[in-house]
Every structure is written in structure tokens, then in C-alpha cells.
Design a protein around this motif. Structure first.
Motif, PDB file in Angstrom:
ATOM      1  N   VAL A 172       0.852  -1.191   0.000  1.00 33.36           N
ATOM      2  CA  VAL A 172       0.000   0.000   0.000  1.00 33.36           C
ATOM      3  C   VAL A 172       0.884   1.236   0.000  1.00 33.36           C
ATOM      4  O   VAL A 172       1.791   1.362   0.832  1.00 33.36           O
ATOM      5  CB  VAL A 172      -0.933   0.002   1.239  1.00 33.36           C
ATOM      6  CG1 VAL A 172      -1.864   1.200   1.216  1.00 33.36           C
ATOM      7  CG2 VAL A 172      -1.727  -1.302   1.317  1.00 33.36           C
ATOM      8  N   ASP A 173       0.589   2.185  -0.928  1.00 31.06           N
ATOM      9  CA  ASP A 173       1.413   3.398  -1.015  1.00 31.06           C
ATOM     10  C   ASP A 173       0.952   4.461  -0.019  1.00 31.06           C
ATOM     11  O   ASP A 173      -0.010   4.267   0.724  1.00 31.06           O
ATOM     12  CB  ASP A 173       1.459   3.938  -2.449  1.00 31.06           C
ATOM     13  CG  ASP A 173       0.129   4.491  -2.941  1.00 31.06           C
ATOM     14  OD1 ASP A 173      -0.780   4.756  -2.123  1.00 31.06           O
ATOM     15  OD2 ASP A 173       0.005   4.673  -4.164  1.00 31.06           O
ATOM     16  N   ALA A 174       1.633   5.590  -0.011  1.00 30.18           N
ATOM     17  CA  ALA A 174       1.363   6.666   0.960  1.00 30.18           C
ATOM     18  C   ALA A 174      -0.041   7.242   0.827  1.00 30.18           C
ATOM     19  O   ALA A 174      -0.577   7.797   1.782  1.00 30.18           O
ATOM     20  CB  ALA A 174       2.406   7.780   0.807  1.00 30.18           C
ATOM     21  N   SER A 175      -0.666   7.107  -0.350  1.00 30.03           N
ATOM     22  CA  SER A 175      -2.026   7.624  -0.530  1.00 30.03           C
ATOM     23  C   SER A 175      -3.083   6.573  -0.184  1.00 30.03           C
ATOM     24  O   SER A 175      -4.246   6.751  -0.508  1.00 30.03           O
ATOM     25  CB  SER A 175      -2.219   8.107  -1.975  1.00 30.03           C
ATOM     26  OG  SER A 175      -2.199   6.992  -2.858  1.00 30.03           O
ATOM     27  N   ASP A 176      -2.671   5.491   0.452  1.00 22.44           N
ATOM     28  CA  ASP A 176      -3.535   4.372   0.853  1.00 22.44           C
ATOM     29  C   ASP A 176      -4.095   3.575  -0.320  1.00 22.44           C
ATOM     30  O   ASP A 176      -5.092   2.865  -0.184  1.00 22.44           O
ATOM     31  CB  ASP A 176      -4.681   4.842   1.768  1.00 22.44           C
ATOM     32  CG  ASP A 176      -4.183   5.200   3.152  1.00 22.44           C
ATOM     33  OD1 ASP A 176      -3.225   4.548   3.622  1.00 22.44           O
ATOM     34  OD2 ASP A 176      -4.726   6.136   3.756  1.00 22.44           O
ATOM     35  N   ALA A 177      -3.457   3.659  -1.478  1.00 24.48           N
ATOM     36  CA  ALA A 177      -3.862   2.865  -2.635  1.00 24.48           C
ATOM     37  C   ALA A 177      -3.023   1.590  -2.686  1.00 24.48           C
ATOM     38  O   ALA A 177      -1.809   1.634  -2.490  1.00 24.48           O
ATOM     39  CB  ALA A 177      -3.673   3.664  -3.921  1.00 24.48           C
ATOM     40  N   SER A 178      -3.671   0.470  -2.940  1.00 26.05           N
ATOM     41  CA  SER A 178      -2.961  -0.795  -3.078  1.00 26.05           C
ATOM     42  C   SER A 178      -2.230  -0.815  -4.411  1.00 26.05           C
ATOM     43  O   SER A 178      -2.834  -0.653  -5.460  1.00 26.05           O
ATOM     44  CB  SER A 178      -3.957  -1.960  -3.012  1.00 26.05           C
ATOM     45  OG  SER A 178      -3.282  -3.175  -3.277  1.00 26.05           O
ATOM     46  N   ARG A 179      -0.921  -0.982  -4.364  1.00 26.48           N
ATOM     47  CA  ARG A 179      -0.118  -1.033  -5.580  1.00 26.48           C
ATOM     48  C   ARG A 179       0.027  -2.456  -6.096  1.00 26.48           C
ATOM     49  O   ARG A 179       0.291  -2.677  -7.268  1.00 26.48           O
ATOM     50  CB  ARG A 179       1.271  -0.429  -5.343  1.00 26.48           C
ATOM     51  CG  ARG A 179       1.213   1.053  -5.125  1.00 26.48           C
ATOM     52  CD  ARG A 179       0.711   1.710  -6.371  1.00 26.48           C
ATOM     53  NE  ARG A 179       0.393   3.106  -6.142  1.00 26.48           N
ATOM     54  CZ  ARG A 179      -0.485   3.773  -6.829  1.00 26.48           C
ATOM     55  NH1 ARG A 179      -1.165   3.199  -7.780  1.00 26.48           N
ATOM     56  NH2 ARG A 179      -0.712   5.035  -6.575  1.00 26.48           N
ATOM     57  N   ARG A 180      -0.111  -3.430  -5.205  1.00 22.97           N
ATOM     58  CA  ARG A 180       0.001  -4.840  -5.594  1.00 22.97           C
ATOM     59  C   ARG A 180      -0.581  -5.679  -4.471  1.00 22.97           C
ATOM     60  O   ARG A 180      -0.416  -5.351  -3.305  1.00 22.97           O
ATOM     61  CB  ARG A 180       1.463  -5.196  -5.834  1.00 22.97           C
ATOM     62  CG  ARG A 180       1.682  -6.589  -6.379  1.00 22.97           C
ATOM     63  CD  ARG A 180       3.178  -6.833  -6.592  1.00 22.97           C
ATOM     64  NE  ARG A 180       3.412  -8.079  -7.255  1.00 22.97           N
ATOM     65  CZ  ARG A 180       3.892  -8.200  -8.478  1.00 22.97           C
ATOM     66  NH1 ARG A 180       4.193  -7.136  -9.179  1.00 22.97           N
ATOM     67  NH2 ARG A 180       4.086  -9.382  -9.011  1.00 22.97           N
ATOM     68  N   THR A 181      -1.252  -6.764  -4.828  1.00 22.75           N
ATOM     69  CA  THR A 181      -1.730  -7.719  -3.844  1.00 22.75           C
ATOM     70  C   THR A 181      -1.519  -9.116  -4.402  1.00 22.75           C
ATOM     71  O   THR A 181      -1.588  -9.321  -5.623  1.00 22.75           O
ATOM     72  CB  THR A 181      -3.208  -7.491  -3.467  1.00 22.75           C
ATOM     73  OG1 THR A 181      -3.574  -8.438  -2.447  1.00 22.75           O
ATOM     74  CG2 THR A 181      -4.128  -7.623  -4.655  1.00 22.75           C
ATOM     75  N   PHE A 182      -1.220 -10.061  -3.531  1.00 18.50           N
ATOM     76  CA  PHE A 182      -0.943 -11.416  -3.989  1.00 18.50           C
ATOM     77  C   PHE A 182      -1.133 -12.397  -2.828  1.00 18.50           C
ATOM     78  O   PHE A 182      -1.019 -12.039  -1.656  1.00 18.50           O
ATOM     79  CB  PHE A 182       0.482 -11.529  -4.541  1.00 18.50           C
ATOM     80  CG  PHE A 182       1.530 -10.881  -3.682  1.00 18.50           C
ATOM     81  CD1 PHE A 182       2.172 -11.577  -2.667  1.00 18.50           C
ATOM     82  CD2 PHE A 182       1.879  -9.549  -3.884  1.00 18.50           C
ATOM     83  CE1 PHE A 182       3.128 -10.968  -1.880  1.00 18.50           C
ATOM     84  CE2 PHE A 182       2.844  -8.926  -3.097  1.00 18.50           C
ATOM     85  CZ  PHE A 182       3.469  -9.644  -2.095  1.00 18.50           C
ATOM     86  N   ALA A 183      -1.435 -13.639  -3.190  1.00 18.05           N
ATOM     87  CA  ALA A 183      -1.603 -14.702  -2.208  1.00 18.05           C
ATOM     88  C   ALA A 183      -0.223 -15.225  -1.795  1.00 18.05           C
ATOM     89  O   ALA A 183       0.744 -15.118  -2.553  1.00 18.05           O
ATOM     90  CB  ALA A 183      -2.439 -15.831  -2.798  1.00 18.05           C
ATOM     91  N   VAL A 184      -0.151 -15.778  -0.590  1.00 19.69           N
ATOM     92  CA  VAL A 184       1.115 -16.290  -0.061  1.00 19.69           C
ATOM     93  C   VAL A 184       0.893 -17.667   0.575  1.00 19.69           C
ATOM     94  O   VAL A 184      -0.231 -18.071   0.830  1.00 19.69           O
ATOM     95  CB  VAL A 184       1.717 -15.326   0.990  1.00 19.69           C
ATOM     96  CG1 VAL A 184       2.084 -13.996   0.363  1.00 19.69           C
ATOM     97  CG2 VAL A 184       0.773 -15.125   2.166  1.00 19.69           C
ATOM     98  N   TRP A 185       2.005 -18.358   0.837  1.00 21.61           N
ATOM     99  CA  TRP A 185       1.993 -19.614   1.567  1.00 21.61           C
ATOM    100  C   TRP A 185       2.597 -19.328   2.943  1.00 21.61           C
ATOM    101  O   TRP A 185       3.807 -19.129   3.059  1.00 21.61           O
ATOM    102  CB  TRP A 185       2.864 -20.660   0.879  1.00 21.61           C
ATOM    103  CG  TRP A 185       2.394 -21.121  -0.456  1.00 21.61           C
ATOM    104  CD1 TRP A 185       1.392 -22.011  -0.707  1.00 21.61           C
ATOM    105  CD2 TRP A 185       2.932 -20.765  -1.736  1.00 21.61           C
ATOM    106  NE1 TRP A 185       1.279 -22.214  -2.061  1.00 21.61           N
ATOM    107  CE2 TRP A 185       2.206 -21.465  -2.716  1.00 21.61           C
ATOM    108  CE3 TRP A 185       3.957 -19.904  -2.150  1.00 21.61           C
ATOM    109  CZ2 TRP A 185       2.475 -21.347  -4.073  1.00 21.61           C
ATOM    110  CZ3 TRP A 185       4.220 -19.788  -3.498  1.00 21.61           C
ATOM    111  CH2 TRP A 185       3.491 -20.501  -4.444  1.00 21.61           C
ATOM    112  N   PRO A 186       1.790 -19.277   3.994  1.00 21.54           N
ATOM    113  CA  PRO A 186       2.348 -18.983   5.316  1.00 21.54           C
ATOM    114  C   PRO A 186       3.090 -20.180   5.907  1.00 21.54           C
ATOM    115  O   PRO A 186       2.852 -21.324   5.519  1.00 21.54           O
ATOM    116  CB  PRO A 186       1.108 -18.648   6.151  1.00 21.54           C
ATOM    117  CG  PRO A 186      -0.016 -19.347   5.467  1.00 21.54           C
ATOM    118  CD  PRO A 186       0.340 -19.416   4.000  1.00 21.54           C
TER     119      PRO A 186
END
Length: 188
Positions: A86-100
Motif C-alpha cells: 500500500v502506497d502513501a495515498s492508501d492505494a494498493s499497488r500490488r496484492t498477492f496470495a502467499v503460503w504462510p
């Protein structure tokens, strides 16, 4: 009277053969580049073997979770097994799934501390772009990706792992975004 045959020096032969080989390899390389590019796929054990599922992409990007703070940050959702940059303007720049891993950080706000370019994970897999941000139950918690792009194997029974793995491209993006001092917000 017959004229004796003239012999060429060996360096002429070697030079000629080398030039011919370089030309042949160059032609083959150009032709190969024009053809299809296969992708390797490893055989995966069935779900009954205990393999963790591959993260899937949704049609619409998931919204940044409510209550994840404001400003430039990395958001990690335990329940969704997903990360947002998330950037400084609260916009998501990238999202992705992960393996915890098997040890989760508690919900809260953390800070990126140490970063390591590459090492061997506790599962023996070569990993890169390790971004440490928490410790839980004596286990370091960090984002990382496998150098070969693979998903992590299921851990042995009773083994505690704190690696949160992601695909290589996502790991590259998080490494660039998650500089030392970057806020990491963990939500349920």
C-alpha cells in the motif's frame, strides 16, 4: 611431371572449423528463438498427500482490509493468506496470495528490520529476498520467495517455520517495496 599437392597449415583448418561452428550455432539459436517456448511443470502430489494449495488469483483484486492502518505499509492478512503493498495515498499497488509458515505473527503493527538477499530456508530450499519483520514463539517471521519459484513443501511434523513464501515476481516487488523501517500491519 605431376605437381605435388599443397597442404594448408593446421591453423587455417582450426580457424575455418571454428567460424563454421559459430555460424551454425548462431543460426540454430535464431531458429530456436522463433519456436515455441515450453514451460516446465513439476508433477504435484495430490491434496491427500498434504501439499499446500497453490495461491490463486481472483478476477478482481482484493480490497485492502479495514483496520490495517494508513500510509505506506505492507499489509498481511492471516485469514486471507494475502499481502498488499500500500502506497502513501492508501492505494494498493500490488496484492498477492502467499503460503504462510506454521508459526504466525500475532495481529499488530511491526517494522521491517533485517533484510537478507539470499539463504537456505529451514526446508532446505534456496530462498531470496528475505524481509524479516517479527518473531513469534522464538521463530523469526519473514517474507521470502524460492529462487526456483516453487511453493514450499509441507513441513515435517512438529517443525516450526516462520517463512511466508510467495511467487518470485511477488517476492521481487515486496523486496523493492519493503525497505528497512517499512511498516508491516498483520490483520486476522
Amino acid at each position: 611431371m605431376p605437381v605435388p599437392a599443397r597442404r594448408l597449415p593446421s591453423w587455417v583448418w582450426v580457424t575455418g572449423l571454428t567460424v563454421g561452428a559459430v555460424v551454425a550455432v548462431s543460426v540454430l539459436a535464431v531458429e530456436a528463438d522463433k519456436g515455441p517456448h515450453p514451460t516446465a511443470t513439476a508433477a504435484r502430489p495430490t491434496a491427500s498427500a498434504g501439499v499446500q494449495p497453490t495461491p490463486t488469483k481472483s478476477a478482481a483484486p482484493a480490497a485492502v482490509p479495514d483496520g490495517s492502518g494508513t500510509g505506506r505499509r505492507i499489509v498481511y492478512s492471516l485469514g486471507q493468506k494475502r499481502v498488499w503493498l500500500v502506497d502513501a495515498s492508501d492505494a494498493s499497488r500490488r496484492t498477492f496470495a502467499v503460503w504462510p509458515g506454521t508459526v504466525d505473527p500475532g495481529p499488530g503493527t511491526y517494522t521491517v528490520g533485517t533484510r537478507t538477499d539470499a539463504t537456505t530456508g529451514s526446508d532446505g530450499v534456496q530462498i531470496e529476498h528475505i524481509v524479516y519483520f517479527a518473531t513469534a514463539s522464538g521463530v523469526n517471521i519473514a517474507f521470502s520467495s524460492a529462487v526456483d519459484g516453487s511453493s514450499p513443501p509441507p513441513p515435517a511434523a512438529g517443525v516450526q517455520t516462520g517463512g511466508i513464501r510467495m511467487k518470485t515476481a511477488d517476492g521481487d516487488a515486496l523486496w523493492t517495496f519493503g525497505e528497512t523501517g517499512t511498516t508491516v500491519v498483520v490483520v486476522s
